[in-house]
Design an enzyme around this catalytic site. Structure first.
Site, PDB file in Angstrom:
ATOM      1  N   ASP A  13       0.806  -1.222   0.000  1.00 47.38           N
ATOM      2  CA  ASP A  13       0.000   0.000   0.000  1.00 47.38           C
ATOM      3  C   ASP A  13       0.841   1.275   0.000  1.00 47.38           C
ATOM      4  O   ASP A  13       0.454   2.291   0.573  1.00 47.38           O
ATOM      5  CB  ASP A  13      -0.964   0.022   1.210  1.00 47.38           C
ATOM      6  CG  ASP A  13      -1.834  -1.214   1.245  1.00 47.38           C
ATOM      7  OD1 ASP A  13      -2.223  -1.676   0.159  1.00 47.38           O
ATOM      8  OD2 ASP A  13      -2.113  -1.725   2.338  1.00 47.38           O
ATOM      9  N   LYS A  16       1.928   2.111  -5.234  1.00 46.54           N
ATOM     10  CA  LYS A  16       2.556   1.587  -6.458  1.00 46.54           C
ATOM     11  C   LYS A  16       1.710   1.879  -7.697  1.00 46.54           C
ATOM     12  O   LYS A  16       2.240   2.192  -8.756  1.00 46.54           O
ATOM     13  CB  LYS A  16       2.774   0.064  -6.319  1.00 46.54           C
ATOM     14  CG  LYS A  16       3.764  -0.281  -5.211  1.00 46.54           C
ATOM     15  CD  LYS A  16       3.881  -1.782  -4.995  1.00 46.54           C
ATOM     16  CE  LYS A  16       2.688  -2.409  -4.337  1.00 46.54           C
ATOM     17  NZ  LYS A  16       2.542  -2.147  -2.896  1.00 46.54           N
ATOM     18  N   GLY A  40      -4.104  -4.279  -4.219  1.00 47.78           N
ATOM     19  CA  GLY A  40      -5.107  -3.291  -4.582  1.00 47.78           C
ATOM     20  C   GLY A  40      -4.367  -2.033  -4.965  1.00 47.78           C
ATOM     21  O   GLY A  40      -3.915  -1.291  -4.112  1.00 47.78           O
ATOM     22  N   HIS A  41      -4.166  -1.817  -6.251  1.00 51.05           N
ATOM     23  CA  HIS A  41      -3.377  -0.665  -6.702  1.00 51.05           C
ATOM     24  C   HIS A  41      -4.326   0.438  -7.164  1.00 51.05           C
ATOM     25  O   HIS A  41      -5.020   0.290  -8.163  1.00 51.05           O
ATOM     26  CB  HIS A  41      -2.397  -1.098  -7.794  1.00 51.05           C
ATOM     27  CG  HIS A  41      -1.356  -2.063  -7.270  1.00 51.05           C
ATOM     28  ND1 HIS A  41      -0.374  -2.605  -8.033  1.00 51.05           N
ATOM     29  CD2 HIS A  41      -1.163  -2.552  -6.020  1.00 51.05           C
ATOM     30  CE1 HIS A  41       0.385  -3.407  -7.274  1.00 51.05           C
ATOM     31  NE2 HIS A  41      -0.087  -3.387  -6.057  1.00 51.05           N
ATOM     32  N   GLN A 222       2.354  -5.998  -3.139  1.00 49.50           N
ATOM     33  CA  GLN A 222       2.724  -6.069  -1.722  1.00 49.50           C
ATOM     34  C   GLN A 222       3.994  -5.256  -1.460  1.00 49.50           C
ATOM     35  O   GLN A 222       4.235  -4.292  -2.172  1.00 49.50           O
ATOM     36  CB  GLN A 222       2.890  -7.525  -1.259  1.00 49.50           C
ATOM     37  CG  GLN A 222       1.592  -8.316  -1.177  1.00 49.50           C
ATOM     38  CD  GLN A 222       1.095  -8.831  -2.506  1.00 49.50           C
ATOM     39  OE1 GLN A 222       1.824  -9.482  -3.220  1.00 49.50           O
ATOM     40  NE2 GLN A 222      -0.138  -8.530  -2.837  1.00 49.50           N
TER      41      GLN A 222
HETATM   42  P1  IMO Z   1      -0.652  -4.133  -2.420  1.00 46.63           P
HETATM   43  O1  IMO Z   1      -0.078  -4.683  -3.685  1.00 46.63           O
HETATM   44  C1  IMO Z   1      -0.975  -4.556   1.889  1.00 46.63           C
HETATM   45  C2  IMO Z   1      -1.078  -8.611   3.570  1.00 46.63           C
HETATM   46  C3  IMO Z   1      -2.366  -9.085   4.206  1.00 46.63           C
HETATM   47  C4  IMO Z   1      -1.824 -10.057   5.239  1.00 46.63           C
HETATM   48  C5  IMO Z   1      -0.645 -10.685   4.517  1.00 46.63           C
HETATM   49  C6  IMO Z   1      -0.966 -12.017   3.853  1.00 46.63           C
HETATM   50  O2  IMO Z   1      -1.951  -3.445  -2.571  1.00 46.63           O
HETATM   51  O3  IMO Z   1       0.364  -3.314  -1.685  1.00 46.63           O
HETATM   52  P2  IMO Z   1      -2.373 -12.762   1.731  1.00 46.63           P
HETATM   53  O4  IMO Z   1      -3.760 -12.404   1.291  1.00 46.63           O
HETATM   54  O5  IMO Z   1      -1.311 -12.377   0.771  1.00 46.63           O
HETATM   55  O6  IMO Z   1      -2.279 -14.189   2.163  1.00 46.63           O
HETATM   56  O7  IMO Z   1      -2.136 -11.890   3.067  1.00 46.63           O
HETATM   57  O8  IMO Z   1      -0.242  -9.761   3.546  1.00 46.63           O
HETATM   58  N1  IMO Z   1      -1.217  -8.127   2.181  1.00 46.63           N
HETATM   59  C7  IMO Z   1      -1.147  -6.833   1.818  1.00 46.63           C
HETATM   60  N2  IMO Z   1      -1.041  -5.718   2.566  1.00 46.63           N
HETATM   61  N3  IMO Z   1      -1.010  -4.444   0.559  1.00 46.63           N
HETATM   62  C8  IMO Z   1      -1.098  -5.544  -0.216  1.00 46.63           C
HETATM   63  O9  IMO Z   1      -1.000  -5.463  -1.549  1.00 46.63           O
HETATM   64  C9  IMO Z   1      -1.223  -6.804   0.411  1.00 46.63           C
HETATM   65  N4  IMO Z   1      -1.344  -8.074  -0.027  1.00 46.63           N
HETATM   66  C10 IMO Z   1      -1.333  -8.867   1.068  1.00 46.63           C
HETATM   67  O10 IMO Z   1      -3.064  -8.017   4.805  1.00 46.63           O
HETATM   68  O11 IMO Z   1      -1.312  -9.357   6.347  1.00 46.63           O
HETATM   69 MG    MG Z   2      -3.148  -2.249  -1.446  1.00 43.72          MG
END
Ligand code: IMO
Ligand code: MG
Length: 421
Positions: A13, A16, A40-41, A222
């Site tokens: 988050d 990106k 979630g971009h 992530q």
């Molecule tokens: P973007 O790309 C923030 C976190 C989840 C959880 C951990 C594992 O938008 O930055 P998962 O569903 O992958 O098994 O969850 O990772 N998580 C993220 N946190 N941004 C994301 O994506 C995330 N994708 C997974 O909250 O703690």
């Molecule tokens: Mg996100």
């Protein structure tokens, strides 16, 4: 030609989506290489907002081709919803998006397994987005998975059934109620939709583009602190979110990697469980959450918030070979009297500048305090307009981590971006 990589350096988050959209102008090819709909971009232009989960953020640029790489896990239902929304606003997704046949498919029962596994963990749950990410990567490395290219095989239905049956067997170990056929029809329909896209040998596709002289922008999902190897295990996601993941997740050689853009927020956030040394539980934390709109783009969950953590940031820069930094959302702290940054940790009474191995270690951050800039930065168009106190903060970070901050983002819009000389 070369591959440039954009990566989140914190817990996801970081912004990106916005940055890939801004940079995509210079790239004929944009690729996602890991993760799935847990991402979630968010992108904003004018009064329009869009959240992308599986489709690369270059999709809004007229001349860019977007690759969903082999390292991605794809949920056909979510993919279809996302593409139909894009089509509804006139984005010709089928012309702009190709999918690697080696990308793995998220089945409805992967999502059920994710939910059952999290429910069984009680207090020690990871806080997964429940999109089936972990179970799908488990099937991939366990050599049971179904891939996008398999949808073209005659026996696809049988293979789907075999994997589903395996999942039903696994689900017996949980005390978890579910409908084994949930979303199956919708999923199969979405598979047909998926097949209307260009399904490619992603590694050949990407390397051909490079050979033809096209520069590729690889869009990470992530963040480094959620990396399956280097994050705060087990509170991580199930893929390699660091720079080397771009090679594995696209099929390009390490020597093709050129610039590595590391994105970080001027403070920190985390969703889900796991260590967060600089987390704030007070009114300042709440202000960061409200002013920064820190609520999950995928799950809507309120994000945990805290001060910038330079120990974690330096670690991520080391892991990724970051060549330039991009700082996001500093405008969120425009009204703060003071701003703090963690420059070290105390772990077991000992001072350190390293992220400890022990995920459960008690960590006390050592802070440096800065005077706030108390000025609305969101309309600044040039570095010269940025106040001294703010630039002091920027220069301190650059000096501590040893990498220049080349872009400063001061708001969600494409236009609120300052590119520094
Ligand atoms: P973007 O790309 C923030 C976190 C989840 C959880 C951990 C594992 O938008 O930055 P998962 O569903 O992958 O098994 O969850 O990772 N998580 C993220 N946190 N941004 C994301 O994506 C995330 N994708 C997974 O909250 O703690
Ligand atoms: Mg996100």
């Amino acid at each position: 030609m070369k591959v440039d990589v954009v990566l989140g350096l914190q817990w996801g988050d970081e912004g990106k989506g916005k940055i890939v959209d801004v940079l995509a102008n210079n790239y004929p090819v944009v690729a996602r290489f890991q993760g799935g709909p847990n991402a979630g971009h968010s992108l904003h232009f004018g009064d329009m907002s869009f959240v992308l989960h599986s489709v690369p953020s270059g999709v809004f640029r007229k001349d860019a081709i977007n690759i969903i790489g082999n390292g991605v896990v794809l949920d056909p239902i979510i993919f279809r919803e996302e593409c139909e929304k894009l089509e509804a606003i006139g984005v010709p997704v089928r012309e702009r998006v190709v999918i690697a046949k080696k990308a793995h498919l998220i089945l409805p029962t992967h999502r059920t397994l994710d939910a059952a596994s999290e429910a069984s963990k009680g207090k020690s749950k990871i806080g997964s987005t429940l999109k089936g990410i972990g179970p799908t990567y488990m099937d991939k490395t366990g050599r049971n998975g179904l891939r996008v290219g398999d949808t073209l095989a005659e026996n696809f239905q049988e293979r789907f059934q075999a994997l589903k049956d395996k999942h039903i067997g696994l689900l017996k170990q949980y005390d978890f109620e579910y409908d084994p056929n949930q979303n199956e029809k919708e999923w199969m329909d979405a598979i047909e939709y998926l097949k209307s896209f260009q399904l490619v040998d992603g590694e050949y596709f990407a390397n051909k583009k490079l050979k033809e002289g096209s520069r590729i922008l690889a869009e990470g999902a992530q963040g480094s602190m959620l990396d399956v190897d280097f994050g705060s295990y087990p509170f991580v996601t199930s893929s390699s979110t660091t720079c080397s993941g771009a090679c594995i997740g696209m099929g390009v050689a390490p020597c093709t990697i050129d610039r590595v853009f590391g994105i970080f927020k001027a403070y920190c956030t985390r969703v889900g469980s796991g260590p967060f040394p600089t987390e704030l539980f007070d009114e300042t934390g709440e202000r960061l959450r409200q002013l920064g709109h820190e609520f999950g783009a995928t799950t809507g969950r309120p994000r945990r918030t805290g001060w910038l953590d330079l120990v974690a940031l330096k670690y991520a820069i080391m892991l990724n070979g970051v060549t330039e930094l991009i700082m996001m959302k500093s405008d969120v702290m425009d009204t703060f009297d003071t701003v703090k940054v963690a420059t070290g940790y105390i772990v077991d009474g000992v001072e350190t500048d390293k992220v400890p191995y022990d995920t459960y270690a008690e960590v006390t951050p050592i802070y440096k305090e800065f005077k706030g800039w108390n000025k609305d930065l969101s309309k600044a168009k040039d570095e010269k307009e940025l106040p001294f106190e703010f630039m002091n903060y920027v220069r301190f970070i650059e000096k501590e981590v040893g990498v220049p901050i080349s872009i400063i983002s001061l708001g969600p819009d494409r236009d609120q971006t300052i590119v520094r000389e």
